[in-house]
Design an enzyme around this catalytic site. Structure first.
Site, mmCIF file in Angstrom:
data_model
loop_
_atom_site.group_PDB
_atom_site.id
_atom_site.type_symbol
_atom_site.label_atom_id
_atom_site.label_comp_id
_atom_site.label_asym_id
_atom_site.label_seq_id
_atom_site.Cartn_x
_atom_site.Cartn_y
_atom_site.Cartn_z
ATOM 1 N N LYS A 21 0.829 -1.203 0.000
ATOM 2 C CA LYS A 21 0.000 0.000 0.000
ATOM 3 C C LYS A 21 0.869 1.261 0.000
ATOM 4 O O LYS A 21 0.563 2.234 -0.678
ATOM 5 C CB LYS A 21 -0.908 -0.020 1.231
ATOM 6 C CG LYS A 21 -2.164 0.781 1.055
ATOM 7 C CD LYS A 21 -3.042 0.685 2.284
ATOM 8 C CE LYS A 21 -3.641 -0.689 2.442
ATOM 9 N NZ LYS A 21 -4.263 -0.894 3.739
ATOM 10 N N ASN A 29 -5.151 -10.059 -0.546
ATOM 11 C CA ASN A 29 -4.727 -11.462 -0.513
ATOM 12 C C ASN A 29 -5.890 -12.419 -0.305
ATOM 13 O O ASN A 29 -6.767 -12.168 0.515
ATOM 14 C CB ASN A 29 -3.701 -11.670 0.613
ATOM 15 C CG ASN A 29 -2.378 -11.008 0.328
ATOM 16 O OD1 ASN A 29 -2.322 -9.790 0.117
ATOM 17 N ND2 ASN A 29 -1.319 -11.781 0.287
ATOM 18 N N GLU A 79 -2.360 -12.496 -4.985
ATOM 19 C CA GLU A 79 -2.536 -11.113 -4.540
ATOM 20 C C GLU A 79 -3.093 -10.278 -5.683
ATOM 21 O O GLU A 79 -2.480 -10.209 -6.750
ATOM 22 C CB GLU A 79 -1.194 -10.518 -4.120
ATOM 23 C CG GLU A 79 -0.490 -11.314 -3.039
ATOM 24 C CD GLU A 79 0.738 -10.582 -2.519
ATOM 25 O OE1 GLU A 79 0.710 -9.337 -2.461
ATOM 26 O OE2 GLU A 79 1.723 -11.256 -2.201
#
Ligand code: ADP
Ligand code: MG
Length: 169
Positions: A21, A29, A79
Site C-alpha cells: 500500500k 490477498n 494477490e
C-alpha cells in the site's frame, strides 16, 4: 493455459505486510483455501482480469501468483491489485475475480523503482488487453451479476465450492 478464464472468489485476508500500500499498489490477498483450488496449469507470474469487491462494481485487475513465505514457499499466494481507488480497506469482504490472461513470469528487481515501474507496465498492459471484445464480455459474466445471492453470507468453504461450479464454463 487451458484453465483460463479462471473464476474464483474468497474472503480478503491480511497479507505479509510487505507494505504494498505504501508503494501505491495495495494487493488484496486470498486465503490458502482459494489458492489450494488453483488448477495445476496455472503458473506463478502476473495475470490480468476483472474483479469486484462484495456486490460492488467490476474493475480491471492485475494479480500476482507467487510463492508464499508463510508456508516456506511450498504454497502459492494470490494477490490482487484492483485498478480502482477505494475510500476504505476491504479486509473480510468477498473478492470476486476472473483471471483472463497471463502477462509474464515473476522476476526480481534491482531496485524498488524498477519494481514499481514493472507493476505500472503490467497495469497498462492489463487495461489494453481487457479492451478486447472477448475479454470485455467476461466483465458482464453471470459470475459477477449473481454475486448478491452467493457472496457475503457464504462461508469461505462455500466460496470454494461455487468456484468449482463456476469454472464449468
Ligand atoms: P496486506 O499485506 O495486508 O495485503 P497491502 O498493503 O497489500 O496489505 O494492502 C492490501 C489491502 O488494501 C487489501 O486487503 C484491501 O483491504 C486494501 N485495498 C485498498 N485499495 C485496494 C485496491 N485498489 N486493490 C487491492 N486492495 C486494496
Ligand atoms: Mg497485499
Amino acid at each position: 493455459m487451458k484453465s483460463l478464464p479462471y473464476f474464483c472468489r474468497g474472503e480478503v485476508v491480511r497479507g505479509f505486510g510487505r507494505g504494498s500500500k505504501e508503494l501505491g499498489i495495495p494487493t488484496a490477498n486470498f486465503p490458502v483455501s482459494v489458492v489450494d483450488h488453483l488448477p495445476a496449469d496455472i503458473d506463478t507470474g502476473i495475470y490480468y482480469g476483472w474483479a469486484c469487491v462484495g456486490t460492488g462494481d467490476v474493475f480491471e485487475m492485475v494479480m500476482s501468483i507467487g510463492w508464499n513465505p508463510y508456508y516456506k514457499n511450498t504454497k502459492k499466494s494470490m494477490e490482487t491489485h484492483v485498478i480502482h481507488t477505494f475510500n476504505e480497506d476491504f479486509y473480510g469482504e468477498i473478492l470476486n475475480v476472473v483471471m483472463v490472461g497471463y502477462i509474464r513470469p515473476e522476476r526480481s528487481y534491482d531496485s524498488l523503482e524498477a519494481l514499481i515501474a514493472a507493476i505500472n507496465n503490467d497495469i497498462e498492459e492489463s487495461k489494453l488487453k481487457l479492451e478486447l471484445p472477448e475479454h470485455l464480455k467476461l466483465k458482464e459474466d453471470n459470475f459477477f451479476t449473481s454475486v448478491t445471492s452467493l457472496s457475503s453470507a457464504a462461508p469461505p468453504t462455500t466460496a470454494s465450492t461455487s468456484q468449482t461450479i463456476m469454472n464449468g464454463h
